[in-house]
Write a protein that holds these residues in place. Structure first.
Motif, short mmCIF file in Angstrom:
data_model
loop_
_atom_site.label_atom_id
_atom_site.label_comp_id
_atom_site.label_asym_id
_atom_site.label_seq_id
_atom_site.Cartn_x
_atom_site.Cartn_y
_atom_site.Cartn_z
N MET A 49 0.81 -1.19 -0.11
CA MET A 49 -0.03 0.06 -0.08
C MET A 49 0.79 1.27 -0.03
SD MET A 49 -2.88 1.23 2.89
CE MET A 49 -3.74 -0.40 2.52
N ASP A 50 0.48 2.15 -0.77
CA ASP A 50 1.07 3.41 -0.85
C ASP A 50 1.05 4.09 0.50
OD1 ASP A 50 0.63 4.40 -4.30
OD2 ASP A 50 1.27 2.58 -3.37
N ASN A 51 2.24 4.99 0.95
CA ASN A 51 2.34 5.88 1.94
C ASN A 51 1.64 7.22 1.99
OD1 ASN A 51 3.94 4.20 3.69
ND2 ASN A 51 5.60 4.88 2.54
N LEU A 52 0.39 7.46 2.77
CA LEU A 52 -0.40 8.66 2.49
C LEU A 52 -0.08 9.58 3.69
CD1 LEU A 52 -3.78 6.93 1.39
CD2 LEU A 52 -1.97 7.83 -0.14
N ASP A 53 -0.09 10.91 2.94
CA ASP A 53 0.01 11.68 4.12
C ASP A 53 -1.04 11.85 4.77
OD1 ASP A 53 2.60 12.42 3.44
OD2 ASP A 53 2.02 14.00 2.08
N LYS A 54 -2.27 11.60 4.23
CA LYS A 54 -3.70 11.82 4.73
C LYS A 54 -4.53 10.59 4.28
CE LYS A 54 -7.37 15.34 5.54
NZ LYS A 54 -8.00 16.67 4.96
N LYS A 55 -5.27 10.19 5.41
CA LYS A 55 -6.40 9.10 4.78
C LYS A 55 -7.43 9.69 4.29
CE LYS A 55 -5.13 5.79 8.63
NZ LYS A 55 -6.08 5.01 9.74
N PRO A 56 -8.02 8.72 3.48
CA PRO A 56 -9.16 9.17 2.56
C PRO A 56 -10.08 9.33 3.35
CG PRO A 56 -8.66 6.84 1.85
CD PRO A 56 -7.45 7.37 2.92
N LYS A 57 -11.17 10.05 3.10
CA LYS A 57 -12.54 10.35 3.88
C LYS A 57 -13.53 9.65 3.03
CE LYS A 57 -13.34 13.79 6.40
NZ LYS A 57 -13.73 15.23 7.06
N THR A 58 -14.39 8.81 4.01
CA THR A 58 -15.56 8.24 3.19
C THR A 58 -16.84 9.15 3.83
OG1 THR A 58 -15.00 6.08 3.13
CG2 THR A 58 -17.04 6.18 3.40
N ILE A 59 -17.70 9.37 3.04
CA ILE A 59 -18.74 10.26 3.23
C ILE A 59 -20.15 9.47 2.79
CG2 ILE A 59 -20.11 12.36 2.66
CD1 ILE A 59 -17.21 13.75 2.05
N LEU A 60 -21.09 9.33 3.64
CA LEU A 60 -22.11 8.79 3.51
C LEU A 60 -23.45 9.88 3.66
CD1 LEU A 60 -21.99 5.26 5.65
CD2 LEU A 60 -21.45 5.62 3.07
N CYS A 61 -24.39 9.60 2.88
CA CYS A 61 -25.37 10.39 2.73
C CYS A 61 -26.80 9.70 3.08
CB CYS A 61 -25.64 11.17 1.23
SG CYS A 61 -27.27 12.09 1.00
N ILE A 62 -27.55 10.08 4.01
CA ILE A 62 -28.90 9.53 4.42
C ILE A 62 -30.03 10.29 4.61
CG2 ILE A 62 -29.77 7.88 6.02
CD1 ILE A 62 -26.82 7.42 6.95
N PRO A 63 -30.62 10.64 3.53
CA PRO A 63 -32.10 11.40 3.74
C PRO A 63 -33.01 10.70 4.60
CG PRO A 63 -32.00 10.51 1.64
CD PRO A 63 -30.57 9.88 2.45
N GLY A 64 -34.00 11.66 5.31
CA GLY A 64 -35.01 10.91 5.92
C GLY A 64 -36.20 11.83 6.30
N ASN A 65 -37.27 11.36 7.00
CA ASN A 65 -38.52 12.06 6.89
C ASN A 65 -38.72 12.59 8.36
OD1 ASN A 65 -40.58 13.20 5.77
ND2 ASN A 65 -41.97 11.34 6.03
N TRP A 66 -37.60 12.96 9.06
CA TRP A 66 -37.63 13.52 10.41
C TRP A 66 -38.42 14.81 10.36
CZ3 TRP A 66 -32.67 11.75 8.40
CH2 TRP A 66 -32.43 10.49 8.88
N ASN A 67 -39.05 15.15 11.60
CA ASN A 67 -39.71 16.56 11.65
C ASN A 67 -38.84 17.78 11.98
OD1 ASN A 67 -42.30 15.77 10.83
ND2 ASN A 67 -42.47 14.74 12.77
N ASP A 68 -37.83 17.38 12.88
CA ASP A 68 -36.99 18.41 13.40
C ASP A 68 -35.87 17.70 13.68
OD1 ASP A 68 -37.34 17.66 15.90
OD2 ASP A 68 -39.25 18.89 15.88
#
Length: 250
Positions: free
Chosen positions: A1-20
């Motif tokens: 594995m390559d040496n990375l200065d900074k780890k990658p970031k994973t982003i998850l998107c979760i919509p929902g029908n919450w009222n507030d």
């Protein structure tokens, strides 16, 4: 594995029908007793003490179309997209990943939000969408290879003989690219090679070879210098990209 200065970031998107926002906090606590709580700006895993950045956003009118595009691989239904369109809030979960364990950890965190009223989930750092039941099923019958289904798209094509994957950086591996092969054969090659990396964890080096089986062509593995997503904050793979090129018979 390559040496990375900074780890990658994973982003998850979760919509929902919450009222507030308060309902979001309450539902997370009620649906994940002894597992997760929302504390400050973090979703905290109470068993591992690992935190995930959590951002709450109001309704986004583009969400239905975004899920339609990202849901093509999993063939999400119009009914599901209609449910996505009813959302009132969107939760974005993010964390540093770049290895199997942390990818599984944020997948579990995403599932906690789904249990709390999320309608579906989209991996922003791959562009792949899932229904609540599909994501949860992949975790309830979990094997490490399931992460490939969750985080990787392996059928991207420019329509001119170039086929490649996206999303392996979430798991800590290079993506793959194939030139001048038939599309479905390319997808099959990329998929099997991807699973091979996750399951067998080989030490791959420039010049190594790979074949899907004893009767199939042999491909030489080399570094691809020109990633299709180079410069894209979400999709570029900081670990790099493998090029699989068919070896001649001579």
């Amino acid at each position: 594995m390559d040496n990375l200065d900074k780890k990658p970031k994973t982003i998850l998107c979760i919509p929902g029908n919450w009222n507030d926002r308060q309902e979001i906090v309450t539902k997370i606590a009620e649906s994940n007793i002894n597992d997760f709580i929302f504390a400050g700006m973090l979703l905290l895993n109470l068993k591992t003490n690992k935190g995930f950045e959590l951002e709450i956003c109001e309704r986004d009118d583009r969400m239905r179309e975004s899920f339609r595009y990202a849901g093509m691989v999993n063939r999400v239904s119009e009914d599901f997209l209609d449910e996505i369109d009813k959302h009132k809030y969107v939760i974005y979960l993010s964390a540093e990943t770049g290895d199997i364990q942390s990818a599984k950890a944020i997948a579990d965190a995403g599932n906690a939000i789904l249990k709390s009223g999320g309608t579906g989930i989209k991996v922003e750092t791959t562009g792949k969408a899932f229904t609540k039941s599909h994501w949860s099923e992949l975790l309830s019958n979990f094997e490490e290879s399931n992460l490939y289904q969750m985080y990787v798209v392996d059928s991207i094509s420019n329509g001119k003989g170039m086929t490649y994957s996206c999303g392996m950086h979430n798991l800590g591996f290079k993506d793959s690219i194939v030139y001048d092969e038939e599309f479905q054969q390319s997808v099959n090659l990329i998929s099997i090679f991807g699973y091979y990396q996750i399951i067998d964890k080989p030490q791959i080096k420039n010049g190594h070879t790979f074949s899907t089986d004893v009767d199939s062509p042999i491909f030489e593995i080399t570094e691809e210098a020109n990633q299709p997503y180079k410069g894209d904050e979400l999709f570029e793979n900081p670990f790099g990209m493998w090029k699989l090129k068919r070896k001649s018979n001579t």
